[in-house]
Design a protein around this motif. Structure first.
Motif, short mmCIF file in Angstrom:
data_model
loop_
_atom_site.label_atom_id
_atom_site.label_comp_id
_atom_site.label_asym_id
_atom_site.label_seq_id
_atom_site.Cartn_x
_atom_site.Cartn_y
_atom_site.Cartn_z
N LEU A 113 34.58 42.66 32.49
CA LEU A 113 33.73 42.96 33.64
C LEU A 113 32.28 42.63 33.32
O LEU A 113 31.78 42.92 32.24
CB LEU A 113 33.84 44.44 34.01
N VAL A 117 28.87 43.16 40.96
CA VAL A 117 29.84 42.85 42.00
C VAL A 117 29.23 41.90 43.05
O VAL A 117 29.81 41.71 44.12
CB VAL A 117 30.33 44.14 42.71
N GLN A 162 32.39 38.85 40.88
CA GLN A 162 33.46 39.16 41.83
C GLN A 162 34.82 38.69 41.30
O GLN A 162 35.83 39.37 41.50
CB GLN A 162 33.15 38.50 43.17
N CYS A 164 35.93 41.26 38.77
CA CYS A 164 36.40 42.48 39.43
C CYS A 164 37.79 42.29 40.02
O CYS A 164 38.65 43.18 39.92
CB CYS A 164 35.42 42.88 40.53
N ALA A 196 38.46 43.97 45.94
CA ALA A 196 37.17 43.91 45.26
C ALA A 196 36.04 44.37 46.17
O ALA A 196 35.05 44.95 45.70
CB ALA A 196 36.90 42.49 44.75
N GLU A 202 33.22 47.09 45.38
CA GLU A 202 31.79 46.74 45.47
C GLU A 202 31.01 47.81 46.21
O GLU A 202 29.93 48.21 45.78
CB GLU A 202 31.65 45.39 46.19
#
Length: 592
Positions: free
Chosen positions: A54, A74, A80, A83, A127, A131
């Protein structure tokens, strides 16, 4: 038989070897909390690797601290992707360990669009949900309005972040233990007795409990977040819902009585103005391809209807009929869209600018009504436009090349049109078309000295008059036409001579000039364009025409450049009126 004897309580039990105790402890642990299977361990390894991958925002150095502090990246494309990979591994690990799925019956209450994203009771980690949970305090902007998550949704987001942070701690222990075991060449669970509590691998039950806690927190946040979004989207669609209702009221009034009698009633006018106000508000929010004006009122439509009703009275008012027809047509196209979209409002994107069908009709509406606000609503300017169009039609008869330019929309037309427009103004500076030039070059006109003329009525406001360089251009045109008329070899100073001079100047404006052998020669018509003048005065006539042509070209550039937007709009309107073809887009197939 098996005889059971009571043990002697005074007898001391035999001492159990340490190795046997350790084996018993491990056996007990495997019964109470068995080791993960190979497939489960592989899924946990994958999850731990994705967790470690991450990405963080610049403020953090550790994934656990970043998640806990809400610093997880994010926003970037790479963040992204990381994630999405983590969430896929999270769902796969929960399935591998056969973790119970938290109830998600609330999804049955979602709107059609969200039921498509969450069709059943499976986890469906996304995701975009993660976020929002990371930055739950940020505002949500829709159609220029600011929305925020409710307090309950924010609390659920914080709970989800805490559960993810706890899972991250366990995954960090798993990674540390895996690394230590790999270095010692041992299985993670065989080495468990030799490592400290902080570096020992988490038990299967710890991971299972943490995964269920994450899933439960996720479901809680998802429920409240999507419920918030549905409420926000409903509010965002209110603009188009109100327009649909206004159109329906107007249609009901039209159906209740005859169209003619209904349109003359005050109730109908109020309903029509209400619908126009709704469209203007929609235009200001959704029309991302043009200005998004909200000041185009119902007066424009009423003026267009009046212009259409009176256009048959005077044949020269063709321009009024063309422009008014576009205004009414664009209004009708919007109404048709509202009637059709009523049955599929759930398909309307809450970000109204993302609905291509709506935007296309609003672009058409604003273009037509913007022209209407400038020309159709202004009676004097509309008369000036109609007079100029009528004059240009006579010019087309003199020079068919101008007509072909209009039909083909030749690029040269937009060099010729300002010259001919000025020439028509100079031919009749007191005529109606003077109002059009006054609107395009207002700085070249000064307020008249005096309070109005007798014919305009006492106290009437005097129109601004040309001054300075424009006045000198008018004088040069007058001198040139008089010189050419006097130089005519057949009938000097006659009306026939004046007509020949006008045709000569028009052809000069349309066809331009070319330089041949260092001398400026006309390229229009035949080579004997000046044969109609007396031989002794042909050179003088040619010089006068060329000098006036150069000065006219300078003013043509000023007409185009003083306010390019106004001139471009005016030239487009002139071409449209000359060709009689509507420039409006044709809407055949419905599209939201």
């Amino acid at each position: 038989k098996i005889f059971r004897t009571q043990p002697d309580r005074n007898q001391r039990p035999a001492e159990i070897p340490v190795a046997a105790l350790e084996m018993l402890r491990r056996l007990r642990g495997s019964l109470v909390d068995c080791a993960p299977t190979g497939a489960e361990a592989a899924a946990i390894d994958r999850l731990a690797s994705c967790h470690e991958a991450l990405l963080l925002q610049p403020a953090g150095d550790d994934a656990l601290e970043a998640i806990a502090a809400g610093l997880l990246d994010v926003q970037s494309e790479a963040g992204q992707r990381a994630c999405a990979a983590f969430l896929a591994a999270l769902e796969a690990t929960a399935e591998a360990l056969r973790i119970e799925i938290a109830p998600r019956s609330y999804r049955s209450g979602f709107s059609v669009n969200y039921r498509a994203l969450f069709p059943d009771g499976a986890r469906h980690y996304r995701a975009d949900v993660l976020e929002v949970s990371v930055d739950s305090q940020s505002a949500i902007w829709v159609n220029g309005d600011k929305f925020e998550l409710c307090a309950e949704a924010v609390q659920c987001a914080e709970e989800l972040q805490r559960s993810l942070a706890d899972l991250g701690t366990l995954l960090a222990r798993w990674r540390a233990s895996s690394t230590a075991a790999a270095q010692a060449g041992m299985d993670v669970w065989c080495r468990q007795a030799e490592v400290t509590e902080h570096t020992s691998p988490p038990s299967r039950s710890e991971l299972a409990n943490s995964l269920f806690a994450v899933d439960k927190a996720w479901a809680g946040f998802e429920h409240r977040y999507i419920a918030n979004l549905i409420m926000i989207e409903d509010q965002a669609r209110q603009l188009i819902c109100k327009a649909v209702e206004a159109e329906q009221r107007l249609r009901q009034l039209e159906a209740s009585k005859g169209a003619t009698s209904t349109q003359n009633s005050s109730g109908y006018c109020d309903a029509q103005r209400g619908l126009v106000a709704c469209i203007a508000r929609l235009n200001s929010v959704a029309n991302c391809r043009r200005k998004g004006r909200d000041d185009l009122s119902g007066d424009i439509l009423e003026s267009a209807i009046v212009a259409l009703q009176g256009s048959h009275e005077v044949g020269s008012r063709r321009a009024a009929q063309v422009l008014a027809g576009d205004i009414v047509g664009a209004f009708g196209a919007i109404r048709e869209y509202l009637r059709q979209v009523k049955s599929c409002l759930e398909r309307v994107d809450p970000h109204l600018c993302n609905n291509s069908g709506l935007v296309a009709r609003l672009v058409d509406w604003e273009e037509s009504w913007e022209v209407g606000g400038r020309y159709v609503q202004n009676e004097h300017l509309l008369d000036a436009l109609c007079a100029l169009v009528a004059k240009l039609q006579t010019v087309q008869q003199l020079t068919p090349r101008l007509a072909s330019m209009c039909e083909e929309c030749d690029v040269e037309l937009f060099l010729v049109l300002p010259r001919v427009t000025l020439l028509c103004f100079l031919a009749d500076t007191s005529g109606k078309q003077a109002e059009l030039v006054r609107s395009l070059l207002p700085h070249r006109f000064a307020a008249a000295s005096g309070g109005g003329s007798a014919c305009s009525g006492k106290g009437a406001k005097a129109q601004p008059e040309p001054h300075g360089e424009l006045r000198r251009l008018m004088e040069q045109f007058q001198r040139t036409t008089e010189l050419l008329a006097d130089a005519d070899s057949c009938a000097p100073g006659s009306q026939q001579a004046a007509d020949s001079v006008w045709e000569l100047l028009v052809r000069r404006a349309v066809d331009g000039t070319a330089t041949v052998g260092g001398n400026t020669a006309a390229v229009f018509g035949s080579s004997d364009a000046f044969e109609c003048f007396a031989p002794a005065r042909r050179a003088e006539a040619r010089r006068a025409v060329d000098n006036f042509g150069l000065e006219l070209e300078r003013w043509s550039l000023e007409l185009q450049r003083h306010c390019p937007e106004d001139w471009n709009q005016c030239s487009a309107v002139l071409v449209q009126c000359l060709t009689g073809a509507s420039k409006r887009q044709k809407f055949v197939k419905f599209q939201v």
